[in-house]
Motif scaffolding. Sequence first.
Motif, mmCIF file in Angstrom:
data_model
loop_
_atom_site.group_PDB
_atom_site.id
_atom_site.type_symbol
_atom_site.label_atom_id
_atom_site.label_comp_id
_atom_site.label_asym_id
_atom_site.label_seq_id
_atom_site.Cartn_x
_atom_site.Cartn_y
_atom_site.Cartn_z
ATOM 1 N N LYS A 1 -2.235 -4.552 -11.605
ATOM 2 C CA LYS A 1 -2.290 -3.086 -11.549
ATOM 3 C C LYS A 1 -3.030 -2.629 -10.302
ATOM 4 O O LYS A 1 -2.611 -1.680 -9.623
ATOM 5 N N VAL A 2 -4.142 -3.299 -9.994
ATOM 6 C CA VAL A 2 -4.882 -2.963 -8.776
ATOM 7 C C VAL A 2 -4.003 -3.197 -7.552
ATOM 8 O O VAL A 2 -3.947 -2.361 -6.635
ATOM 9 N N CYS A 3 -3.295 -4.308 -7.519
ATOM 10 C CA CYS A 3 -2.412 -4.616 -6.391
ATOM 11 C C CYS A 3 -1.358 -3.528 -6.213
ATOM 12 O O CYS A 3 -1.064 -3.098 -5.091
ATOM 13 N N ASP A 4 -0.796 -3.069 -7.306
ATOM 14 C CA ASP A 4 0.213 -2.009 -7.263
ATOM 15 C C ASP A 4 -0.376 -0.727 -6.676
ATOM 16 O O ASP A 4 0.238 -0.073 -5.818
ATOM 17 N N ASP A 5 -1.575 -0.365 -7.123
ATOM 18 C CA ASP A 5 -2.218 0.829 -6.581
ATOM 19 C C ASP A 5 -2.465 0.693 -5.086
ATOM 20 O O ASP A 5 -2.183 1.624 -4.307
ATOM 21 N N GLU A 6 -2.992 -0.450 -4.665
ATOM 22 C CA GLU A 6 -3.306 -0.631 -3.248
ATOM 23 C C GLU A 6 -2.030 -0.589 -2.396
ATOM 24 O O GLU A 6 -2.032 -0.037 -1.291
ATOM 25 N N ALA A 7 -0.955 -1.163 -2.919
ATOM 26 C CA ALA A 7 0.307 -1.140 -2.189
ATOM 27 C C ALA A 7 0.842 0.292 -2.065
ATOM 28 O O ALA A 7 1.345 0.691 -1.002
ATOM 29 N N ARG A 8 0.700 1.060 -3.128
ATOM 30 C CA ARG A 8 1.140 2.461 -3.085
ATOM 31 C C ARG A 8 0.277 3.253 -2.122
ATOM 32 O O ARG A 8 0.785 4.088 -1.351
ATOM 33 N N HIS A 9 -1.035 2.992 -2.140
ATOM 34 C CA HIS A 9 -1.919 3.681 -1.194
ATOM 35 C C HIS A 9 -1.527 3.373 0.255
ATOM 36 O O HIS A 9 -1.480 4.280 1.094
ATOM 37 N N PHE A 10 -1.251 2.095 0.535
ATOM 38 C CA PHE A 10 -0.848 1.744 1.901
ATOM 39 C C PHE A 10 0.416 2.512 2.287
ATOM 40 O O PHE A 10 0.512 3.048 3.394
ATOM 41 N N GLY A 11 1.386 2.576 1.370
ATOM 42 C CA GLY A 11 2.625 3.285 1.670
ATOM 43 C C GLY A 11 2.404 4.758 1.945
ATOM 44 O O GLY A 11 3.031 5.341 2.846
ATOM 45 N N MET A 12 1.520 5.392 1.198
ATOM 46 C CA MET A 12 1.212 6.806 1.412
ATOM 47 C C MET A 12 0.610 7.025 2.794
ATOM 48 O O MET A 12 0.981 7.971 3.509
ATOM 49 N N ILE A 13 -0.317 6.151 3.174
ATOM 50 C CA ILE A 13 -0.964 6.323 4.477
ATOM 51 C C ILE A 13 0.007 6.010 5.609
ATOM 52 O O ILE A 13 0.028 6.692 6.642
ATOM 53 N N GLN A 14 0.822 4.965 5.426
ATOM 54 C CA GLN A 14 1.813 4.637 6.452
ATOM 55 C C GLN A 14 2.763 5.811 6.684
ATOM 56 O O GLN A 14 3.083 6.160 7.834
ATOM 57 N N THR A 15 3.200 6.448 5.618
ATOM 58 C CA THR A 15 4.079 7.615 5.748
ATOM 59 C C THR A 15 3.388 8.724 6.521
ATOM 60 O O THR A 15 3.980 9.354 7.410
ATOM 61 N N ARG A 16 2.119 8.968 6.196
ATOM 62 C CA ARG A 16 1.385 10.029 6.894
ATOM 63 C C ARG A 16 1.160 9.658 8.358
ATOM 64 O O ARG A 16 1.272 10.535 9.248
ATOM 65 N N LEU A 17 0.856 8.404 8.644
ATOM 66 C CA LEU A 17 0.718 7.985 10.029
ATOM 67 C C LEU A 17 1.991 8.258 10.818
ATOM 68 O O LEU A 17 1.945 8.737 11.965
ATOM 69 N N ARG A 18 3.121 7.969 10.223
ATOM 70 C CA ARG A 18 4.395 8.205 10.917
ATOM 71 C C ARG A 18 4.644 9.690 11.143
ATOM 72 O O ARG A 18 5.231 10.075 12.164
ATOM 73 N N GLU A 19 4.199 10.520 10.212
ATOM 74 C CA GLU A 19 4.298 11.968 10.424
ATOM 75 C C GLU A 19 3.456 12.413 11.621
ATOM 76 O O GLU A 19 3.789 13.406 12.287
ATOM 77 N N LEU A 20 2.386 11.674 11.895
ATOM 78 C CA LEU A 20 1.519 11.991 13.029
ATOM 79 C C LEU A 20 1.934 11.260 14.306
ATOM 80 O O LEU A 20 1.226 11.302 15.315
ATOM 81 N N GLY A 21 3.073 10.567 14.272
ATOM 82 C CA GLY A 21 3.588 9.894 15.457
ATOM 83 C C GLY A 21 3.044 8.498 15.685
ATOM 84 O O GLY A 21 3.155 7.961 16.789
ATOM 85 N N HIS A 22 2.464 7.897 14.657
ATOM 86 C CA HIS A 22 1.897 6.555 14.762
ATOM 87 C C HIS A 22 2.334 5.739 13.553
ATOM 88 O O HIS A 22 3.039 6.230 12.682
ATOM 89 N N GLU A 23 1.916 4.479 13.523
ATOM 90 C CA GLU A 23 2.104 3.673 12.335
ATOM 91 C C GLU A 23 1.096 2.527 12.355
ATOM 92 O O GLU A 23 0.396 2.310 13.353
ATOM 93 N N TYR A 24 1.026 1.835 11.242
ATOM 94 C CA TYR A 24 0.068 0.740 11.144
ATOM 95 C C TYR A 24 0.357 -0.304 12.221
ATOM 96 O O TYR A 24 1.501 -0.740 12.390
#
Length: 269
Positions: free
Chosen positions: A119-142
Amino acid sequence: MPNPPETVSALAVLSTANADAKAVAGRAFRRSVADGQYDVGPDAPLSPSPARPAKPVLVPPSGVAKRGLGTETGRAALLHAIAHIELNAIDLSADMVARFAHVPELQLVRDRFVDDWSKVCDDEARHFGMIQTRLRELGHEYGDFPAHDGLWNAARDTSHDIAARLAIAPLVLEARGLDVTPGMIKRLDSVGDKASADILRVIYHEEVAHVETGIRWFRHVSEFRNQAPISYFQNLVKTHFKGRVKPPFNVEARDRAQFPIDFYEKLAS
């Protein structure tokens, strides 16, 4: 991105190098456990480090530049640092299962342990995806900014013992996130970046449950070993944590995580 296999193990998460694919694998790992399709497999030696993408460049902590939040680049740099923490957290939760599920302390409760950390792994993976999406909106990525490897260095230093890993990963490092994230949310709100602040609000709320998972399993291991949890935790931190347990503490959030101040207050003195 291709769909993950129907059944994904913790080891598969650790052996996936691409960051986006690792997040997909982390979520598939949870589905495998929830569907009852997961087998912890044989107790075999693991690599000391997970597979990682070629970028970001890893530098000492002092080499990670701090940028103001008044520009999109500065906010992207902050989000990138958080994305790096979340990617490490995917691997840390998968490694918790792959490395420790066979220890004697878990013999009678292994299924619950695997369920909790998937469950923790699932949450962390979802968190990474949320931030990656936001980074791309700002013109960057991980991968666009340098990062440091302090989290995984701590994991390597505690790879020999489940009690040490529980003490350092969720109860020092992740609990530190409870202390500092509200300030980051306020700073992002102050510069009008509500989208980024809202992502951190989700992460902050869910990290409380991760710390609670850590303290619950730490108490279990302590009881199995006939150790007093508070003094045992403090001795493990003094032995295995190379940094300083820094105040001020978010006592309210830590209390919600069932992590009382008696555990950590003396370590800051």
